[in-house]
Design an enzyme around this catalytic site. Structure first.
Site, PDB file in Angstrom:
ATOM      1  N   GLY A 175       0.815  -1.209   0.000  1.00 23.53           N
ATOM      2  CA  GLY A 175       0.000   0.000   0.000  1.00 23.53           C
ATOM      3  C   GLY A 175       0.843   1.251   0.000  1.00 23.53           C
ATOM      4  N   GLY A 176       0.387   2.256   0.735  1.00 26.83           N
ATOM      5  CA  GLY A 176       1.088   3.538   0.778  1.00 26.83           C
ATOM      6  C   GLY A 176       2.501   3.428   1.295  1.00 26.83           C
ATOM      7  N   GLY A 408      21.588  10.498 -32.070  1.00 24.86           N
ATOM      8  CA  GLY A 408      21.211  11.150 -30.828  1.00 24.86           C
ATOM      9  C   GLY A 408      21.670  10.390 -29.604  1.00 24.86           C
ATOM     10  N   ALA A 409      21.820   9.078 -29.728  1.00 22.63           N
ATOM     11  CA  ALA A 409      22.286   8.285 -28.597  1.00 22.63           C
ATOM     12  C   ALA A 409      23.735   8.640 -28.246  1.00 22.63           C
ATOM     13  CB  ALA A 409      22.167   6.803 -28.916  1.00 22.63           C
TER      14      ALA A 409
END
Length: 518
Positions: A175-176, A408-409
């Site tokens: 959970g949280g 771009g890499a």
């Protein structure tokens, strides 16, 4: 009526109260914890700290809830042990949840103790270690329990980038509660632990999916699929050893630098380094072999080793100085950058930059992963995280181009234009918009199609493009490569660059903060 007890009587009462609270949920529950293959909250702390250095804070904390039988509940220390200690001679703040007390459930005082310990770590400038073993929020305390979680999350964020935070998941974390580890720098999960937001039963009732707790939140699921954790430990003892190893590389806080160790000055020419990387760009190799010969004693602490395997990240030392290593892994899909590997690298670059750790980047990348799955998944924004992280970094950046550096890499792997302070290249480096074969198909398409022997012409044009552009010398002529070095010189060249850049200062624009591409 005045208390007429003597000092000796009062001390005796204190000792009894301490012994009761230090026993957690009692001997039966402690034995049950051990029988399950897990250590107790205090045993984990004892393994972590040096000798008898732990000083507990908040031993007598109690919950204030009276509803649903809570008024009569006996919950020593409210289910969490908090305090300070020394690890490898350095002060740390620690919180360790006690599953033997109400399943380690987090109520108001439980979470307040954790939040206070986090705040104290920030004030003192010490690392914070949180050992998680909890059944979740204490339902009987309602909104007070949720409020406690909020206090912890808020402090996690305040500490981010200021002091190192390490989470050990040693039991359930549901959970949280799972969001606090997610807000820390490193998560170590043991084989006995599970972590998820919603458990298998809830998932079954809502979606109809059948999944076990291990499949959903076990360490393998988080390492290989979600990428939520950084290390897997076989048991509590190994988790503590990993935490200690991590701390050995890190400074106490962002105002300090990691300790530099003496006695690692050997930077002799390495005759074996040249044999690791094949000259044929299509042949694979393990970049960890390069790293092992580059760093001191081959000692490399790899992070997220099972996630996004096309890139390798981790901590090491070069001539005693802590460095972060980011390297394309040529043996997995040629080291291509995809969504997960971009996230993995960007996170690590930002962490290193926050804690004054120089970054050494080893480049052998064919580009970003093509395909509709990557495009629809947001490779543009995920890849942009790497561009952002390197461009924003102010620590020394040393880049070594081993082989391929395309498109771009190439830029995303700490190119000169993204702020690299020193770019070194091996003679095998191929720095270009794309590989020679792909480029020849684009640039010389008409010549190839018109040739009597298209295949021979194509081979000729590939070789011409290779010689003209796919070498380190064109980049060197443009000032985008500082030095072309022999592989055997790599350790010496990197060590020298780190020494020269040790006092690097980089001015940044006045602003509240940048906005990372999400």
């Amino acid at each position: 009526m005045a208390d007429t007890r003597s000092m000796a009587e009062r001390i005796e009462e204190l000792r009894k109260r301490k012994a009761h609270n230090e026993a957690g949920g009692g001997e039966k529950r402690l034995e049950k914890q051990r029988a399950s293959g897990k250590k107790t909250a205090r045993e984990r702390i004892a393994d972590l700290v040096d000798g008898e250095t732990f000083e507990e804070i908040g031993l007598f904390a109690e919950n204030r809830t009276t509803l649903f039988g809570m008024a009569e509940a006996d919950m020593p220390a409210d289910g969490v042990v908090t305090g300070t200690g020394s690890v490898l001679g350095r002060p740390v703040h620690i919180a360790s949840q006690d599953f033997t007390v109400a399943g380690g459930s987090a109520g108001e005082m439980h979470s307040t103790k954790v939040a206070n310990t986090l705040s104290a770590a920030l004030t003192a400038g010490t690392p914070f270690i949180f050992i998680n073993d909890s059944g979740g929020a204490r339902v009987q305390e309602g909104i007070d329990s949720l409020s406690g979680y909020g206090k912890v999350f808020y402090q996690n964020v305040r500490l981010s980038g200021a002091v190192p935070q390490i989470s050990i998941i040693a039991g359930p974390c549901a959970g949280g509660a799972a969001y606090s580890p997610a807000l820390t720098d490193f998560i170590i999960q043991t084989r006995k632990a599970q972590m998820f937001i919603t458990g298998p039963n809830v998932i079954k009732s809502v979606t109809g999916e059948d999944v076990t707790g291990e499949e959903l939140g076990g360490p393998d699921a988080h390492m290989q699929r979600s990428g939520n954790i950084h290390f897997i430990a076989d048991d509590d003892e190994q988790a503590v050893l990993i935490a200690k190893k991590l701390l050995s590389f890190l400074p106490n806080n962002n105002l300090e630098e990691p300790e530099r160790l003496e006695g690692f000055d050997d930077v002799a020419y390495d005759n074996e380094m040249a044999d690791i990387v094949p000259t044929d760009a299509k042949k694979a190799y393990d970049v960890r072999d390069v790293i092992a010969r580059l760093v001191d004693n081959g000692d490399f602490l790899e992070i997220q080793s099972g996630f996004a395997p096309t890139i390798v990240i981790g901590l090491a030392r070069i001539t005693g100085r802590t460095v972060g290593i980011v390297a394309n892994q040529a043996k997995v899909m040629s080291g291509v950058l995809d969504i997960n590997s971009s996230d993995k690298a960007a996170y690590f670059v930002q962490f290193c930059d926050a804690f004054n750790i120089p970054i050494v980047t080893l480049v052998d990348v064919p580009g970003f992963m093509p395909g509709t799955e990557q495009e629809y998944g947001g490779i543009i924004r995920h890849g942009a995280k790497m561009l952002y992280a390197y461009s924003e970094a102010t620590v020394p950046l040393v880049t070594v181009v081993l082989r391929k550096a395309y498109g771009g890499a190439y830029l995303a792997m700490a190119a000169k234009d993204l702020g690299a302070d020193r770019v070194l290249a091996w003679p095998t480096a191929e720095i270009a918009v794309m590989g020679a074969e792909g480029a020849a198909n684009v640039v010389f398409r008409r010549e190839i199609e018109a040739a009597e022997n298209p295949e021979a012409k194509r081979a000729e044009m590939v070789d011409a493009y290779q010689q003209a552009f796919n070498t380190p010398y064109v980049a060197g002529a443009r000032g985008l490569v500082d030095r072309v070095i022999e592989p055997g010189e790599t350790r010496a060249a990197v060590a020298n660059a780190l020494e020269v850049l040790a006092n690097k200062s980089k001015a940044t624009p006045a602003k509240k903060h940048g906005v990372l591409p999400f």
